[in-house]
Every structure is written in structure tokens, then in C-alpha cells.
Design a protein around this motif. Structure first.
Motif, PDB file in Angstrom:
ATOM      1  N   GLY A   1      -4.846  -6.910   1.535  1.00 28.89           N
ATOM      2  CA  GLY A   1      -3.582  -7.207   0.877  1.00 28.89           C
ATOM      3  C   GLY A   1      -2.398  -6.477   1.475  1.00 28.89           C
ATOM      4  O   GLY A   1      -2.489  -5.317   1.858  1.00 28.89           O
ATOM      5  N   ILE A   2      -1.267  -7.178   1.528  1.00 27.94           N
ATOM      6  CA  ILE A   2       0.009  -6.608   1.951  1.00 27.94           C
ATOM      7  C   ILE A   2       0.816  -6.300   0.684  1.00 27.94           C
ATOM      8  O   ILE A   2       0.963  -7.161  -0.171  1.00 27.94           O
ATOM      9  CB  ILE A   2       0.804  -7.610   2.825  1.00 27.94           C
ATOM     10  N   PRO A   3       1.344  -5.092   0.497  1.00 28.67           N
ATOM     11  CA  PRO A   3       1.367  -3.953   1.414  1.00 28.67           C
ATOM     12  C   PRO A   3       0.304  -2.894   1.121  1.00 28.67           C
ATOM     13  O   PRO A   3       0.345  -1.821   1.718  1.00 28.67           O
ATOM     14  CB  PRO A   3       2.768  -3.373   1.142  1.00 28.67           C
ATOM     15  N   GLN A   4      -0.621  -3.181   0.219  1.00 23.62           N
ATOM     16  CA  GLN A   4      -1.555  -2.140  -0.208  1.00 23.62           C
ATOM     17  C   GLN A   4      -2.461  -1.665   0.931  1.00 23.62           C
ATOM     18  O   GLN A   4      -2.651  -0.463   1.135  1.00 23.62           O
ATOM     19  CB  GLN A   4      -2.413  -2.655  -1.377  1.00 23.62           C
ATOM     20  N   LYS A   5      -3.031  -2.613   1.677  1.00 22.74           N
ATOM     21  CA  LYS A   5      -3.965  -2.264   2.747  1.00 22.74           C
ATOM     22  C   LYS A   5      -3.474  -2.716   4.120  1.00 22.74           C
ATOM     23  O   LYS A   5      -3.792  -2.080   5.126  1.00 22.74           O
ATOM     24  CB  LYS A   5      -5.339  -2.880   2.466  1.00 22.74           C
TER      25      LYS A   5
ATOM     26  N   THR B   1       6.636  -5.175   6.028  1.00 24.46           N
ATOM     27  CA  THR B   1       6.602  -3.716   5.920  1.00 24.46           C
ATOM     28  C   THR B   1       7.124  -3.017   7.171  1.00 24.46           C
ATOM     29  O   THR B   1       7.486  -1.845   7.124  1.00 24.46           O
ATOM     30  CB  THR B   1       5.169  -3.243   5.676  1.00 24.46           C
TER      31      THR B   1
ATOM     32  N   ASN C   1      -1.811 -13.025   1.413  1.00 24.42           N
ATOM     33  CA  ASN C   1      -2.335 -12.325   0.241  1.00 24.42           C
ATOM     34  C   ASN C   1      -3.197 -13.223  -0.649  1.00 24.42           C
ATOM     35  O   ASN C   1      -4.011 -12.718  -1.435  1.00 24.42           O
ATOM     36  CB  ASN C   1      -1.189 -11.726  -0.569  1.00 24.42           C
TER      37      ASN C   1
ATOM     38  N   HIS D   1      -3.842  -6.357  10.076  1.00 29.68           N
ATOM     39  CA  HIS D   1      -2.417  -6.515   9.812  1.00 29.68           C
ATOM     40  C   HIS D   1      -1.942  -7.877  10.296  1.00 29.68           C
ATOM     41  O   HIS D   1      -2.549  -8.487  11.179  1.00 29.68           O
ATOM     42  CB  HIS D   1      -1.605  -5.409  10.515  1.00 29.68           C
TER      43      HIS D   1
ATOM     44  N   ARG E   1      -0.314  -4.390   6.763  1.00 32.93           N
ATOM     45  CA  ARG E   1       1.114  -4.401   7.044  1.00 32.93           C
ATOM     46  C   ARG E   1       1.513  -5.779   7.552  1.00 32.93           C
ATOM     47  O   ARG E   1       0.707  -6.473   8.177  1.00 32.93           O
ATOM     48  CB  ARG E   1       1.446  -3.336   8.094  1.00 32.93           C
TER      49      ARG E   1
END
Length: 326
Positions: A208-212, A295, A201, A186, A214
């Protein structure tokens, strides 16, 4: 919807009060809680600096649901990374997997107490090596490490959670992101910069933010029913904030911060952070973070003696407004 957190700021509150504040913050609806890890306060007027990891252990027992996080620990000077790995694993167990290890390259204020303060390049080299050591020890294997900055000899962490402790890393620019995003789970940052999230990203190997991943931000506020009093309190205890991380990282003492901010006025501080009773103004300031793609956003209520009133009177309606606006 972003998650909204509460900051347990060790620089302004003693250990027993921090534990009580943590339980109170959970009860009024905060999603997570972050704790600073300091050897000294920024300014003498703040007046506190308990050992964060002892307090975190107590907080883990005083709370039930909120996620806990160091914001942030330097694993390279005051603490050897092998010790940080052990502490983080123990916190994960005590909190029943509610702990995130937030790491950063540190500040002279805390780290100069045990030795010379190195250059930025050396600090970042040490942080990258420290993360490598922590990751290795969190596998549960017997580890030997003979690196540029650290030695680890026949070390193993005996009490580990079922899953490795998530690691969040504080970054402040493109070079730091390119180096640390592939090593972290994160992002941590203290400015609402969409460019930081975009660069993260775009970095090869970064989650990746926000997929994996924060993006976890933090913002100071000084809520109080009297705006003039709130401005005065913010100036007294938080004017160090005006220097920015690039300056703050290299000042070694509270006296140094007092001298560096001697010409910062109450209005300067009030321009940098919302002060007073207006919850909508606080929401507007916080919104810069979710608009930038963050996030998670942790609030810092300034003033150790003002936490209970903030939590009793302002926190719940503020959280309602924040969730509605976001």
C-alpha cells in the motif's frame, strides 16, 4: 511531506559533469537522485548518452546521504536480468544501501540497438519474468531458470547487501498496475494521476501507498532568468516529451523523434512544463503530484549546461517553497 529529488539526465550531460552535478544537488538539499539509463539521447541537440551504471558507481562515491535510483532500467533486452541483478547488488553495496532499482519495459530508442523491438505484450511478459529472476538472484541462492524468454544457468550473486534491493516499477495504466504492483516494492510514473495510486492500492498483493510503498513521479522544468530563452531551450531539447509514453516507446532514433515533433511549437512545450524564473509556477506544477498521492517527486532541469546555475541560484529557494507548500 513528499521527498524531492533531482534527475541526473544522461541524455543531456556527460559522465564527469553528471557526477559533479550529483554532489552539488546533494549539497543544496535534494532528498534523492534518479538517473536515466539510455543508449541514445531523445534528440540530437541533447547530445549525450554515457553508460548510466558506471556513472552511478561514481555518484555513489561522490555523495553521502541521498538515495540513488535508476529511472528506469529495462532489464530485458540490452541487459539480461541476471546482469541487472548483479549490477543492482553492487550499487547497493557501493552506496551503503542508498540504491533503489527502478525498472520498466523500455523504449525502442535504447533497446532496438541489440535486436528487434517486441510488442507491448511481449515486453511486459519479459519484464515480469526479469523481475522474478532478479528477486531470485538477490536471495544469494544458486539459481537455475528456464523460462519463456530467459535462461539462467547455475547463477549466483556473490556480493549482496544485507537486505534485498528495493524494486520500483514504471506503470502507465490499469493493466500494467494489476500485473506489476504485486511484483514491486514501489510505483514509478511520469504523470500526476491519482487514479494510478488508487488502482495500485486496490490491487490484490500490492504494497500500500504510502504505508509500505512509495509513488515516485518525475516532472520536467526549465528554470532560467529569461523566460523566452528558457522556452527556446525546452523546445530545443525536450519537445519529444509531447508525444507521451505510448508514442515515445516505439520511436527508434533521435531523427525519428525530431520528425515526430516537427510541428510542436515553443508555446506547446511551455504549456506542458513551467519555463522561466517563476518559482511559484514551478511549485504549482509540482503540486499536482503530491495532490495525486505521490510520495516522491524528481525534478528534471532541462539543459545540461544550465545545471550549475540552477543548482547555485534556484534549487535551494525552490526546495524551500516546495516543502512549505506541500
Amino acid at each position: 511531506m513528499p521527498a524531492f529529488g533531482y534527475t541526473l539526465m544522461t541524455e543531456q550531460t556527460g559522465p564527469r559533469a553528471l557526477v559533479a552535478d550529483a554532489a552539488h544537488a546533494e549539497s543544496v538539499g535534494f532528498d534523492f537522485e534518479v538517473m536515466s539509463d539510455h543508449f541514445s539521447p531523445w534528440l540530437t541537440s541533447q547530445g549525450h548518452a554515457p553508460y548510466a551504471w558506471s556513472v552511478l558507481g561514481a555518484v555513489a562515491q561522490a555523495t553521502e546521504k541521498v538515495e540513488l535510483m535508476t529511472y528506469v532500467t529495462c532489464p530485458t533486452q540490452r541487459y539480461h536480468p541476471a546482469v541487472v541483478a548483479q549490477k543492482a547488488a553492487t550499487m547497493a553495496l557501493l552506496s551503503e544501501d542508498r540504491f533503489v532499482l527502478g525498472l520498466g519495459s523500455g523504449e525502442s530508442l535504447n533497446e532496438h540497438t541489440v535486436g528487434p523491438w517486441p510488442s507491448v505484450a511481449v515486453r511486459q511478459d519479459k519484464l515480469a519474468e526479469a523481475i522474478e529472476i532478479i528477486r531470485a538472484l538477490h536471495t544469494g541462492e544458486l539459481i537455475d531458470h528456464h523460462g519463456t524468454h530467459f535462461e539462467v544457468n547455475s547463477a549466483r550473486i556473490w556480493d549482496l547487501p544485507d537486505q534485498p534491493v528495493p524494486i520500483a516499477v514504471a506503470v502507465g495504466g490499469d493493466r500494467a498496475i494489476e500485473r506489476f504492483a504485486p511484483l514491486a516494492d514501489h510505483l514509478v510514473a511520469v504523470e500526476p494521476s491519482a487514479e494510478l495510486v488508487k488502482t495500485w492500492n486496490a490491487t490484490s498483493g500490492a504494497p500500500g501507498i504510502p504505508q509500505k510503498a512509495r509513488a515516485i513521479g518525475q516532472i520536467p522544468i526549465c528554470w532560467g532568468p529569461d523566460e523566452a530563452e528558457a522556452k527556446k531551450r525546452a523546445h530545443d531539447q525536450f519537445r519529444w516529451f509531447a508525444g507521451g509514453f505510448g508514442v515515445n516507446a516505439d520511436i527508434p532514433t533521435p531523427a525519428g523523434f525530431a520528425a515526430a515533433t516537427a510541428y510542436v511549437t515553443e508555446d506547446d512545450v511551455a504549456d506542458a512544463m513551467p519555463c522561466g524564473p517563476d518559482l511559484d509556477r514551478i511549485v504549482e506544477a509540482v503540486s499536482a503530484y503530491w495532490e495525486a498521492g505521490f510520495t516522491d517527486i524528481a525534478l528534471v532541469q532541462i539543459g545540461g549546461e544550465d545545471q550549475q546555475r540552477f543548482l547555485d541560484e534556484a534549487a535551494a529557494p525552490l526546495l524551500k517553497k516546495l516543502r512549505a507548500a506541500s
